[in-house]
Design a protein around this motif. Sequence first.
Motif, PDB file in Angstrom:
ATOM      1  N   ASP A 181       7.116  -2.047   2.440  1.00 33.52           N
ATOM      2  CA  ASP A 181       5.693  -1.742   2.532  1.00 33.52           C
ATOM      3  C   ASP A 181       5.272  -0.879   1.349  1.00 33.52           C
ATOM      4  O   ASP A 181       5.980   0.051   0.960  1.00 33.52           O
ATOM      5  CB  ASP A 181       5.381  -0.982   3.832  1.00 33.52           C
TER       6      ASP A 181
ATOM      7  N   GLU B 234       0.017   2.055  -0.087  1.00 34.55           N
ATOM      8  CA  GLU B 234      -1.322   1.769   0.417  1.00 34.55           C
ATOM      9  C   GLU B 234      -1.254   1.102   1.793  1.00 34.55           C
ATOM     10  O   GLU B 234      -2.057   1.395   2.680  1.00 34.55           O
ATOM     11  CB  GLU B 234      -2.087   0.863  -0.569  1.00 34.55           C
ATOM     12  N   GLN B 235      -0.284   0.184   1.985  1.00 37.88           N
ATOM     13  CA  GLN B 235      -0.130  -0.458   3.285  1.00 37.88           C
ATOM     14  C   GLN B 235       0.268   0.556   4.353  1.00 37.88           C
ATOM     15  O   GLN B 235      -0.229   0.504   5.487  1.00 37.88           O
ATOM     16  CB  GLN B 235       0.926  -1.566   3.210  1.00 37.88           C
TER      17      GLN B 235
END
Length: 199
Positions: free
Chosen positions: A180, A183-184
């Motif tokens: 990931d 930002e995710q």
Amino acid sequence: MLLDPPGLRGAPQGMPHWPYVQAVDDALTARGVPPGTVRASHHGLERGLTTYMTLAWDVSRTGGRGGIRLDWVERQGWYYALTSLNSFDVLLYTVVTALRAPVADPERVADVAEELVRFRRLPDAEYREEWEGTQDMRDAADDFRRRRMGLGPFRLPQDGADSEGTAGSGMRLTIDTHTDTYEQAIAALQAAYQHGSRT
């Protein structure tokens, strides 16, 4: 943050693992092998704000055969390094196989450190005891990360009851820091927090 004993007596602001750092330092001091340097801080956002500590004994504290370093990383546990007379020259760096719990009991950490400092070897044993303050430290570390990301603390279980007194449904969020993006991860945390605050 670099802390050199006896500066360990005042808890640094916002260090969720500070009680563990102090418990380990106290156990080492009582054993007669206090580290010359204690480094306690946390990694940046790119490494998930995980906490760590480093304990170091230079050649003056190890009988003249070289230095010793113990590193602890919050989710991974303990590692050690054997160094030459120059503490930057690492001869060996590997996991402390004797400490089987990631947040090992400070007395067992002292067992390992004493063997390393005095004889430059690991004890011939496996220690599985976990420090008694582990869960409190983990909760504090989770709240520390949430604050740093602009989120509120986790709601306590009693706060999750609805108006009829039944327990609210919980939520668990797993973020894989290897796949990931930052930002995710932030978007997922914010979405989960906003969802939780509406229930």
